[in-house]
Design a protein around this motif. Sequence first.
Motif, PDB file in Angstrom:
ATOM      1  N   UNK A 301       4.332   5.001 -28.008  1.00  0.00           N
ATOM      2  CA  UNK A 301       5.179   5.733 -27.060  1.00  0.00           C
ATOM      3  C   UNK A 301       5.008   7.236 -27.260  1.00  0.00           C
ATOM      4  N   UNK A 302       5.028   7.671 -28.526  1.00  0.00           N
ATOM      5  CA  UNK A 302       4.850   9.093 -28.830  1.00  0.00           C
ATOM      6  C   UNK A 302       3.482   9.578 -28.342  1.00  0.00           C
ATOM      7  N   UNK A 303       2.471   8.730 -28.530  1.00  0.00           N
ATOM      8  CA  UNK A 303       1.112   9.100 -28.141  1.00  0.00           C
ATOM      9  C   UNK A 303       1.000   9.367 -26.641  1.00  0.00           C
ATOM     10  N   UNK A 304       1.799   8.642 -25.852  1.00  0.00           N
ATOM     11  CA  UNK A 304       1.746   8.819 -24.398  1.00  0.00           C
ATOM     12  C   UNK A 304       2.269  10.191 -23.961  1.00  0.00           C
ATOM     13  N   UNK A 305       3.018  10.844 -24.847  1.00  0.00           N
ATOM     14  CA  UNK A 305       3.595  12.146 -24.511  1.00  0.00           C
ATOM     15  C   UNK A 305       2.958  13.254 -25.353  1.00  0.00           C
ATOM     16  N   UNK A 306       1.710  13.059 -25.722  1.00  0.00           N
ATOM     17  CA  UNK A 306       0.995  14.021 -26.583  1.00  0.00           C
ATOM     18  C   UNK A 306       0.941  15.407 -25.941  1.00  0.00           C
ATOM     19  N   UNK A 307       0.725  15.438 -24.636  1.00  0.00           N
ATOM     20  CA  UNK A 307       0.587  16.731 -23.947  1.00  0.00           C
ATOM     21  C   UNK A 307       1.879  17.538 -24.045  1.00  0.00           C
ATOM     22  N   UNK A 308       3.000  16.884 -23.881  1.00  0.00           N
ATOM     23  CA  UNK A 308       4.289  17.583 -23.972  1.00  0.00           C
ATOM     24  C   UNK A 308       4.522  18.115 -25.371  1.00  0.00           C
ATOM     25  N   UNK A 309       4.167  17.319 -26.377  1.00  0.00           N
ATOM     26  CA  UNK A 309       4.376  17.733 -27.760  1.00  0.00           C
ATOM     27  C   UNK A 309       3.477  18.896 -28.137  1.00  0.00           C
ATOM     28  N   UNK A 310       2.294  18.963 -27.513  1.00  0.00           N
ATOM     29  CA  UNK A 310       1.386  20.072 -27.814  1.00  0.00           C
ATOM     30  C   UNK A 310       1.952  21.392 -27.295  1.00  0.00           C
TER      31      UNK A 310
END
Length: 450
Positions: A301-310
């Motif tokens: 789930x976290x991986x799917x939001x990688x762009x936001x976290x970057x």
Amino acid sequence: MPQILSEELIDLVKTLIGEKNQLPLKKLIDEMRPADVADLVEHLDHGDRLHIFELLNPDGAGEVLLEMEAPLQERILSDLDNKAITKIIQELDSDDAADLVGDLPAERARQIIETVGEDVSRDLRKLLPYPEDSAGGIMALEYVAVNAEATVQEAIERIRNKREEVENVYYLFVVDDHQRLVGVVSLKDLVLESPSRKVKEIMNPEVISAYVYNDQEEVAHLVKKYNLVSIPVVDEHRRLVGRITHDDIIDVIEEEADEDIALMAGVINQEITEESPLRISRARLPWLILGLFGGILAALVINQFEASLEKIVALSFFFPVIMAMGGNTGTQAATVAVRGLATGDISVMNIGKRIWVEMKVALVNGIICGILLGLVVGIWLSSYTLGLVVGISLILIIIGSGFVGAAVPLVLKKMDIDPALATGPFVTTSNDIFSLFVYLTLVSLALSLS
């Protein structure tokens, strides 16, 4: 005066066993209560445990075995020969004898049944077919019953004739000519009424009874609800077949509480006194593996939001807060629901009402915690817009987790599945995944719009 278990007593017993000083050791053991002997045995090595049992007479050995936890009881029975077990079984009440024989391997149980006395063998063949956790599985066949047409004097004589067979008499059960339960009489009424009166004239026809295939937890609820010390057990034709006494109900309550706590912790069928690492591992590993895959799913789930976290790495700082609040909220709601179902304070008939209460509690808690977290995030990241989004996320997470925590146990109960399965690792893992998904979805949406 009976000996109380202490470190000094344990050391003394070990010394006497080592010195093979039998007479003082036997005298010491004979002065102890069975429950204290069972505690003592649990603190000894296996060889010393067997030595203690060799000193006990069959009656005493049976009482001690019944006080022991299942794993130790199993090991002792496996090392006793059939002759010794047969003597022990002969001295026990029918329900206790059935419990011991039922825990033996099938072939050995058959051998024991064939070697005990005819009366004991007949009782065992009656009790063993019932499910272990049913009313029939915990009932005793020793009880006192009289025909409704009998006189008070005849009823008292019946009790006297049964004094050796029935250890404790709490009520006199009343049956008709077909052995169907029709009433109950207290001992006080028997003593106070005229000897010539008919039992049917003084009995209470509104007798509370348990069906032989009722779950033991349902029987415990009946006993608790109506403040009974003993409850009769009937078959499908309402014929009296046995009774369950308060000591058995206490065991049921303890057993069910242990089972619920174990399931809440993700432990399946582990006895507390179990000493085998492999058996303990087998009891705990399934939920740990489920938690492992749940964690992997959370990572996806976290991986799917990688762009936001970057864009804002600091968003990941709040993962522990978000996951902990969701997990804790769900666990609180689930624990209250499971405990309420176990005690009878919560019923499946008012599922909607119970869930609505938990939703309102979750809303209040969510708003308070959401405001606090939102302020922290706004100050920390110098963005009150992001703080607002995080706060709203936490409110939704707490409400959702509260709903899941309250609803799942109630739904499982309605499906006749132990609701305790809904707590512990299950709720924690599922709410972790849900919490991360809600948090990252809302934050990503806010970032995309900014």
